[in-house]
Design an enzyme around this catalytic site. Structure first.
Site, PDB file in Angstrom:
ATOM      1  N   SER A 123       1.009  -1.558  -0.431  1.00  0.00           N
ATOM      2  CA  SER A 123      -0.640   0.173   0.271  1.00  0.00           C
ATOM      3  C   SER A 123       1.131   1.168  -0.132  1.00  0.00           C
ATOM      4  CB  SER A 123      -0.813   0.438   0.822  1.00  0.00           C
ATOM      5  OG  SER A 123      -1.368   0.994   1.269  1.00  0.00           O
ATOM      6  N   TYR A 147      -1.241  -0.959  10.444  1.00  0.00           N
ATOM      7  CA  TYR A 147      -2.264  -1.439   9.283  1.00  0.00           C
ATOM      8  C   TYR A 147      -0.605  -1.370   8.721  1.00  0.00           C
ATOM      9  CZ  TYR A 147      -4.051  -1.869   5.001  1.00  0.00           C
ATOM     10  OH  TYR A 147      -3.679  -1.848   3.255  1.00  0.00           O
ATOM     11  N   LYS A 151       2.510  -3.803   6.014  1.00  0.00           N
ATOM     12  CA  LYS A 151       2.636  -3.382   5.232  1.00  0.00           C
ATOM     13  C   LYS A 151       4.233  -3.700   4.989  1.00  0.00           C
ATOM     14  CE  LYS A 151      -1.581  -4.499   3.738  1.00  0.00           C
ATOM     15  NZ  LYS A 151      -1.376  -5.588   2.743  1.00  0.00           N
TER      16      LYS A 151
HETATM   17  P1  NAD Z   1     -10.941  -7.049   1.377  1.00  0.00           P
HETATM   18  O1  NAD Z   1     -10.937  -7.184   2.645  1.00  0.00           O
HETATM   19  O2  NAD Z   1     -12.045  -7.489   0.338  1.00  0.00           O
HETATM   20  O3  NAD Z   1     -10.160  -8.850   0.949  1.00  0.00           O
HETATM   21  C1  NAD Z   1      -9.350  -9.410   1.873  1.00  0.00           C
HETATM   22  C2  NAD Z   1      -9.910 -10.804   1.629  1.00  0.00           C
HETATM   23  O4  NAD Z   1      -8.850 -12.066   2.617  1.00  0.00           O
HETATM   24  C3  NAD Z   1     -11.456 -11.012   2.013  1.00  0.00           C
HETATM   25  O5  NAD Z   1     -11.900 -11.633   1.385  1.00  0.00           O
HETATM   26  C4  NAD Z   1     -11.107 -11.664   3.956  1.00  0.00           C
HETATM   27  O6  NAD Z   1     -12.568 -12.564   3.566  1.00  0.00           O
HETATM   28  C5  NAD Z   1      -9.950 -12.766   3.213  1.00  0.00           C
HETATM   29  N1  NAD Z   1      -8.658 -12.723   4.330  1.00  0.00           N
HETATM   30  C6  NAD Z   1      -8.422 -11.514   5.187  1.00  0.00           C
HETATM   31  N2  NAD Z   1      -7.981 -12.356   6.389  1.00  0.00           N
HETATM   32  C7  NAD Z   1      -7.661 -14.011   6.152  1.00  0.00           C
HETATM   33  C8  NAD Z   1      -7.053 -15.022   6.091  1.00  0.00           C
HETATM   34  N3  NAD Z   1      -6.223 -15.017   7.496  1.00  0.00           N
HETATM   35  N4  NAD Z   1      -6.803 -15.742   5.524  1.00  0.00           N
HETATM   36  C9  NAD Z   1      -7.355 -15.973   4.155  1.00  0.00           C
HETATM   37  N5  NAD Z   1      -8.487 -14.900   4.205  1.00  0.00           N
HETATM   38  C10 NAD Z   1      -8.398 -13.757   4.454  1.00  0.00           C
HETATM   39  O7  NAD Z   1      -9.905  -6.020   0.784  1.00  0.00           O
HETATM   40  P2  NAD Z   1      -9.580  -5.810  -0.514  1.00  0.00           P
HETATM   41  O8  NAD Z   1      -9.944  -3.966  -0.583  1.00  0.00           O
HETATM   42  O9  NAD Z   1      -9.729  -6.415  -1.329  1.00  0.00           O
HETATM   43  O10 NAD Z   1      -7.286  -6.085  -0.602  1.00  0.00           O
HETATM   44  C11 NAD Z   1      -6.861  -6.798  -0.419  1.00  0.00           C
HETATM   45  C12 NAD Z   1      -5.421  -6.761   0.073  1.00  0.00           C
HETATM   46  O11 NAD Z   1      -5.090  -5.449  -1.010  1.00  0.00           O
HETATM   47  C13 NAD Z   1      -5.501  -6.232   1.163  1.00  0.00           C
HETATM   48  O12 NAD Z   1      -4.831  -6.928   1.642  1.00  0.00           O
HETATM   49  C14 NAD Z   1      -5.196  -4.899   1.307  1.00  0.00           C
HETATM   50  O13 NAD Z   1      -4.144  -4.746   3.184  1.00  0.00           O
HETATM   51  C15 NAD Z   1      -4.299  -4.233   0.115  1.00  0.00           C
HETATM   52  N6  NAD Z   1      -4.957  -2.570   0.087  1.00  0.00           N
HETATM   53  C16 NAD Z   1      -6.065  -2.646   0.192  1.00  0.00           C
HETATM   54  C17 NAD Z   1      -5.962  -0.968   0.037  1.00  0.00           C
HETATM   55  C18 NAD Z   1      -7.809  -0.635  -0.372  1.00  0.00           C
HETATM   56  O14 NAD Z   1      -8.017   0.179  -0.397  1.00  0.00           O
HETATM   57  N7  NAD Z   1      -8.677  -1.372  -0.859  1.00  0.00           N
HETATM   58  C19 NAD Z   1      -4.999  -0.561  -0.702  1.00  0.00           C
HETATM   59  C20 NAD Z   1      -4.033  -0.630  -0.678  1.00  0.00           C
HETATM   60  C21 NAD Z   1      -3.354  -2.278   0.246  1.00  0.00           C
END
Ligand code: NAD
Ligand code: UDP
Length: 336
Positions: A123, A147, A151
């Site tokens: 991120s 958080y 990362k």
């Molecule tokens: P999200 O919460 O929609 O998706 C994450 C998924 O991981 C969910 O389906 C959840 O059920 C699953 N999950 C969580 N912990 C788990 C575990 N221990 N084992 C198996 N499954 C697990 O989030 P997103 O927005 O799709 O983000 C995806 C990734 O991108 C994350 O790592 C997040 O930190 C990163 N990210 C997101 C953003 C954003 O703004 N959405 C920005 C930067 C980075």
């Protein structure tokens, strides 16, 4: 076969669509702690193709090894993790457990199964307060919340792993602000509870689920005083992963920004969303949110060079239109 951890989530589900459309076989591993199985049914409906789904946790190393071996996986796209800055401040141990220990176990399982290709969801929060803008990938890394720390720790673990064994291919993708939804309106972001992020909140105001938006800060050093961010369409982001998979044919460990390179203020987003939806989005200027910075946007040169010419194509209008289509067709999310 590509293992997609967290594939039922917001970015994961959109990436599954792009992988299936690119002719890849996909197995999703998700514990559904922040997602719905319906998202994966919709992915298959959009693509008219099947994917495999395993209900499990990335911290279960034995199970992950079994999945990698049984499905004959050749690469992993790793989305699974917790993502709320706010929750990470009140529950840091949950964040270290899920994001750091979870990724460590996943990497152990990959090592044992000789699968050495991974794309990791990092991120822009790893950069912390900007020393200069746009953020290049060489900007100092100094996250300012738990958080972001998780990362950063995972990034360091990946760099150390690559230094110890040069046969790993590791892509660290630093996302800016993903918004929007697939153009079908069938999949999108479905936050549980009160959304922390701007777009889901704006969309819920427009659809009538909330009265008004609180704009956090009207006195930043930006053109209209509200915070500026680099919003990127989630489908562009998903396509960036397909491009990164192709670049990872060669062993390497590289961090790449995924953004558009252009920032928009909160009020510009509100206006664009009102235009896209035809609905008013009443708002009130409130005090700044602690930990927020004035502006944040990406340098995109490395992405274009490293990801074989990939660049974000969709503009703010398309982001808002697509987000609105998803929100208005699914006012209460997947299971509403
Ligand atoms: P999200 O919460 O929609 O998706 C994450 C998924 O991981 C969910 O389906 C959840 O059920 C699953 N999950 C969580 N912990 C788990 C575990 N221990 N084992 C198996 N499954 C697990 O989030 P997103 O927005 O799709 O983000 C995806 C990734 O991108 C994350 O790592 C997040 O930190 C990163 N990210 C997101 C953003 C954003 O703004 N959405 C920005 C930067 C980075
Ligand atoms: N923001 C806001 N009201 C909200 C949510 C966010 O004014 O209800 C602002 C926030 O202060 C920032 C921008 O919108 O300037 C993007 O915030 P978000 O939480 O979506 O992303 P991040 O701060 O993590 O970049």
């Amino acid at each position: 076969m590509i293992l997609v951890t967290g594939g039922a989530g917001y970015i994961g589900s959109h990436t599954c669509v792009e992988l299936l459309n690119a002719g890849k076989d996909v197995v999703v591993l998700d514990n559904f702690s922040n997602s719905s199985r319906t998202s994966l049914e919709r992915v298959q409906q959009i693509c008219r193709k099947r994917l495999a789904v395993v209900d499990g946790d990335i911290r279960d190393q034995t199970m992950v090894e079994k999945v990698l071996n049984e499905f004959g996986c050749t690469a992993v796209i790793h989305f699974a993790g917790l993502k709320s800055v706010f929750d990470s401040v009140t529950s840091p141990l949950d964040y270290y457990d899920n994001n750091v220990i979870g990724t460590h176990r996943l990497l152990r399982a990959m090592q044992a199964s000789h699968v050495k290709r991974i794309i990791f969801s990092s991120s822009a929060t790893v950069y912390g307060d900007p020393k200069f803008l746009p953020y290049t990938e060489d900007h100092p890394l100094k996250p300012v919340n738990p958080y972001g720390q998780t990362k950063f720790v995972v990034e360091e673990m990946l760099r150390d792993l690559s230094a110890s064994d040069s046969t790993w291919s590791i892509g660290i993708l630093r996302y800016f602000n993903p918004i929007g939804a697939h153009e079908s309106g069938l999949i999108g972001e479905d936050p549980k509870g009160v959304p922390n992020n701007l777009l889901p909140f704006v969309a819920q105001v427009a659809v009538g689920r909330r009265d008004r938006l609180n704009v956090f800060g009207g006195d930043y050093d930006t053109p209209d005083g509200t915070g500026v961010r680099d919003y990127i369409h989630v489908v562009d982001l998903a396509q960036g992963h397909v491009a990164a998979l192709a670049s990872l044919e060669q062993p390497a460990c590289i961090a790449v920004n995924l953004g558009t390179g252009r920032g928009y203020s909160v009020l510009e987003v509100v206006k664009a969303f009102e235009n896209a939806s035809g609905k008013p989005v009443p708002y009130e200027i409130r005090p700044r949110r602690s930990g927020d910075i004035a502006s944040c946007y990406a340098a995109t040169d490395r992405a274009e060079k490293y990801l074989g010419g990939w660049r974000a194509k969709r503009n703010l209008e398309t982001m808002c239109k697509d987000h609105w289509r998803w929100q208005s067709q699914n006012p209460n999310g997947y299971d509403g």
